[in-house]
Design a protein around this motif. Structure first.
Motif, PDB file in Angstrom:
ATOM      1  N   GLY A  35     -14.610  20.437  35.786  1.00  0.00           N
ATOM      2  CA  GLY A  35     -14.246  20.039  37.138  1.00  0.00           C
ATOM      3  C   GLY A  35     -12.734  20.049  37.336  1.00  0.00           C
ATOM      4  N   SER A  36     -12.006  19.646  36.286  1.00  0.00           N
ATOM      5  CA  SER A  36     -10.545  19.717  36.344  1.00  0.00           C
ATOM      6  C   SER A  36     -10.099  21.163  36.497  1.00  0.00           C
ATOM      7  CB  SER A  36      -9.937  19.104  35.079  1.00  0.00           C
ATOM      8  OG  SER A  36     -10.259  17.736  34.970  1.00  0.00           O
ATOM      9  N   LEU A  38     -11.875  23.578  37.809  1.00  0.00           N
ATOM     10  CA  LEU A  38     -12.255  24.038  39.148  1.00  0.00           C
ATOM     11  C   LEU A  38     -11.281  23.513  40.205  1.00  0.00           C
ATOM     12  CD1 LEU A  38     -14.685  25.780  40.075  1.00  0.00           C
ATOM     13  CD2 LEU A  38     -15.795  23.646  40.785  1.00  0.00           C
ATOM     14  N   ALA A  39     -10.940  22.226  40.107  1.00  0.00           N
ATOM     15  CA  ALA A  39      -9.986  21.646  41.044  1.00  0.00           C
ATOM     16  C   ALA A  39      -8.609  22.274  40.884  1.00  0.00           C
ATOM     17  CB  ALA A  39      -9.909  20.134  40.836  1.00  0.00           C
ATOM     18  N   ALA A  42      -8.631  25.597  42.706  1.00  0.00           N
ATOM     19  CA  ALA A  42      -8.570  25.419  44.159  1.00  0.00           C
ATOM     20  C   ALA A  42      -7.177  24.975  44.605  1.00  0.00           C
ATOM     21  CB  ALA A  42      -9.624  24.403  44.604  1.00  0.00           C
ATOM     22  N   LEU A  43      -6.618  23.996  43.873  1.00  0.00           N
ATOM     23  CA  LEU A  43      -5.298  23.500  44.236  1.00  0.00           C
ATOM     24  C   LEU A  43      -4.220  24.558  44.024  1.00  0.00           C
ATOM     25  CD1 LEU A  43      -3.712  21.089  45.281  1.00  0.00           C
ATOM     26  CD2 LEU A  43      -3.499  20.271  42.916  1.00  0.00           C
ATOM     27  N   LEU A  70      -3.808  17.853  36.598  1.00  0.00           N
ATOM     28  CA  LEU A  70      -5.105  18.478  36.320  1.00  0.00           C
ATOM     29  C   LEU A  70      -5.060  19.295  35.039  1.00  0.00           C
ATOM     30  CD1 LEU A  70      -6.128  19.596  39.927  1.00  0.00           C
ATOM     31  CD2 LEU A  70      -7.251  17.848  38.515  1.00  0.00           C
ATOM     32  N   ARG A  74      -7.498  18.271  31.940  1.00  0.00           N
ATOM     33  CA  ARG A  74      -8.479  19.205  31.416  1.00  0.00           C
ATOM     34  C   ARG A  74      -8.517  19.147  29.894  1.00  0.00           C
ATOM     35  NH1 ARG A  74      -8.385  25.813  32.082  1.00  0.00           N
ATOM     36  NH2 ARG A  74     -10.326  26.209  30.949  1.00  0.00           N
ATOM     37  N   GLY A 155     -18.856  23.554  47.100  1.00  0.00           N
ATOM     38  CA  GLY A 155     -17.483  23.579  47.576  1.00  0.00           C
ATOM     39  C   GLY A 155     -17.169  24.820  48.381  1.00  0.00           C
ATOM     40  N   LEU A 294     -11.255  30.520  43.365  1.00  0.00           N
ATOM     41  CA  LEU A 294     -12.196  29.513  42.850  1.00  0.00           C
ATOM     42  C   LEU A 294     -13.326  30.114  42.014  1.00  0.00           C
ATOM     43  CD1 LEU A 294     -12.609  26.464  42.889  1.00  0.00           C
ATOM     44  CD2 LEU A 294     -14.135  26.756  44.841  1.00  0.00           C
TER      45      LEU A 294
END
Length: 575
Positions: A35-36, A38-39, A42-43, A70, A74, A155, A294
């Protein structure tokens, strides 16, 4: 083994006694790790596109700091996930071995005794490790991949449902189709590949070993041609497996490429061809960047699934072997209920010993037995069993110990039929020590405590002195606490003396010793046998009975009786 064929892996995984909470924690740590990532993707996409608009630098400060956070989180979550996952797997394999040993100890003794020692060690060792690998390499990665796929598609759906659909199809290709093809490749290699290679090896060996006879008979050309055809088939089977492996390896990159290109095309279609910050399209530049970048991180979770599929395939084979052993141990059998304190005589009348028909140790469909024998193992008696290799001497000892049922005749202990005695009472009274008994990867002292957990260091040193290992133990770096495997493996003679010391520490009034002097030189072996069979030599107390199997009985022993064991069927049995 009908039970083995139904969901063998699910049944075998139950042996691990996995805690639901521990598995959930491992999955959550894996989800936090990816998730880190993935975020972060995106960021980063937002930051790149926002920087392209050249805003004031302070507008990017929070995003830059979040990217750094992030990136650090991770690695931190990855470390926590590894700790949690491996802790869960190691606790599970420990529990599985404990459950396995317990069921083997409480079940039919012939289940463990009826297979080769190496195979038994493989089933309780490497096969159990394969089950642990399922937790680390399959169960948790599959759960994490499923959660991350839902999060990634959800998302993307907030920005573009069409791109979300493309990503979902691509994830199915990478997370379902690619693992299936990987498992298919492994199955081809394990099934047809193994058989064809074995056929080629057999044909080639026949042609090489019997070339002269085949040439005389005019069959050499046919034998060589057969080997050539077998080699060609082995090559075709290998290529079949390689084809599936190649397709599996290509599936994920193709899925990534398709999802990225699809997202780009959809994004451009919505945005138009004007990519300037002031463009009038329906999609912002930041959203377009997220759509493109993403998916690159979304596939990190599915990239490990082909390996998970191969792990599951290997684990199914291990599960079948483990469950076959356990089902044999759990098969219905009559269990004695009469107590026995070990006093009295072990009497055999017309006793014929052998393995059940079709067992692995028997090796044939027909049971092979020994000739009938009569013997009385009274307190303090000294009996020797001799005979050629394969005669069935070890099988007789196992029958006397109650580990194998008599094929014919009667066997009583203290006037009771051995089959009616409580198994634990029988084991405490009659101790069988096999010639190939296992030495564990632990200290000298703990290897002696296998037979009795309360053995003191003084008792251990004393018994090792009596069997001739005092100088050897004194030379070890940590004495009794020295680990005796790996780089400090013991010699054949030292191993026999350790196993003999273990037997002498038993409190059983009847000792059944299988080849206790094998691998000792002639003089030392003869001396040990004489002391074993002498009542006043201090090696075995005069009140304890000893039955020894040996190929070479030295002169001058105090044996009460020497019995030659003969096979009733002229074939080799499991000695």
């Amino acid at each position: 083994m009908a039970r083995v064929e139904r969901a063998p892996l699910r049944r075998a995984l139950a042996l691990l006694d996995l805690e639901r909470g521990a598995v959930v924690r491992s999955v959550l740590a894996g989800v936090a790790t990816l998730g880190s990532a993935l975020a972060l993707a995106a960021l980063s996409a937002w930051l790149i596109m926002r920087a392209w608009e050249m805003p004031p630098v302070l507008d990017l400060t929070v995003a830059v700091t979040a990217v750094r956070a992030l990136g650090i989180s991770r690695g931190l979550f990855r470390y926590l996930e590894r700790l949690s996952t491996h802790d869960t797997a190691l606790r599970g394999t420990t529990a599985a071995r404990a459950n396995l040993y317990r069921r083997l100890a409480d079940g039919d003794p012939a289940a463990a005794l009826g297979i080769r020692r190496g195979d038994l060690l493989a089933r309780t060792g490497a096969d159990v490790d394969e089950l642990g690998d399922v937790v680390v390499r399959a169960v948790i990665p599959i759960a994490v991949a499923a959660v991350m796929a839902v999060l990634a598609v959800g998302g993307i759906a907030l920005i573009s449902p069409v791109v979300a659909l493309i990503l979902a199809v691509a994830l199915v290709l990478s997370g379902v189709v690619a693992p299936w093809m990987s498992a298919r490749a492994a199955q081809v290699a394990d099934d047809a590949g193994v058989r064809s290679r074995a056929a080629y090896s057999d044909a080639a060996t026949t042609a090489l070993d019997h070339a002269a006879e085949l040439r005389v008979a005019g069959r050499l050309g046919d034998a060589v041609a057969l080997a050539g055809r077998a080699q060609a088939q082995a090559t075709r089977d290998r290529d079949r497996g390689a084809t599936w492996s190649a397709l599996a390896a290509a599936a994920t990159p193709l899925a990534i490429g398709a999802s990225v290109i699809g997202a780009l095309l959809v994004g451009l279609g919505l945005y138009g061809t004007d990519l300037s910050p002031t463009g009038s399209g329906a999609m912002s530049p930041m959203a377009l960047g997220i759509l493109v970048l993403l998916p690159l991180s979304a596939f990190e979770a599915t990239a490990v699934l082909p390996d998970a599929a191969r792990t599951l395939g290997r684990a199914r084979g291990s599960a079948r072997r483990i469950l076959a052993l356990l089902d044999d141990a759990d098969r219905p059998r009559s269990v004695g209920h009469e107590p026995w304190d070990g006093h009295g005589t072990l009497e055999a009348r017309g006793l014929r010993s052998g393995w059940p028909a079709g067992s692995e140790t028997a090796g044939t469909a027909e049971p092979r037995t020994t000739d009938p024998l009569d013997l009385d193992v009274a307190p303090g008696s000294r009996i020797v069993l001799t005979g050629p290799s394969g005669a069935g001497k070890t099988t007789v000892l196992m029958t006397l110990a109650g580990l194998l049922p008599p094929v014919a005749g009667t066997l009583t202990a203290g006037g009771r039929d051995v089959a009616t005695i409580v198994p634990d009472d029988m084991r405490r009274a009659v101790a069988f020590f096999a010639e190939d008994a296992h030495l564990f990867d632990t200290s000298v002292l703990e290897n002696l405590r296998v037979v009795r957990g309360d053995v003191t260091t003084h008792e251990a040193r004393e018994v090792l002195r009596r069997v001739g290992l005092a100088d050897w133990v004194d030379a070890l770096p940590d004495g009794l606490d020295t680990t005796i495997s790996g780089a400090r493996a013991v010699s054949g003679g030292q191993r026999r003396r350790l196993l003999l010391a273990r037997a002498l520490l038993s409190r059983a009034p009847i000792l059944l010793l299988d080849e206790p002097t094998e691998h000792l030189d002639a003089a030392d072996g003869a001396d040990v046998l004489r002391r074993l069979l002498a009542r006043d030599a201090g090696l075995v107390g005069p009140e304890r009975a000893v039955v020894v199997v040996t190929h070479q009985l030295p002169p001058g022993t105090d044996a009460d009786r020497v019995i030659e064991v003969r096979p009733a069927v002229a074939a080799h049995s499991a000695e």
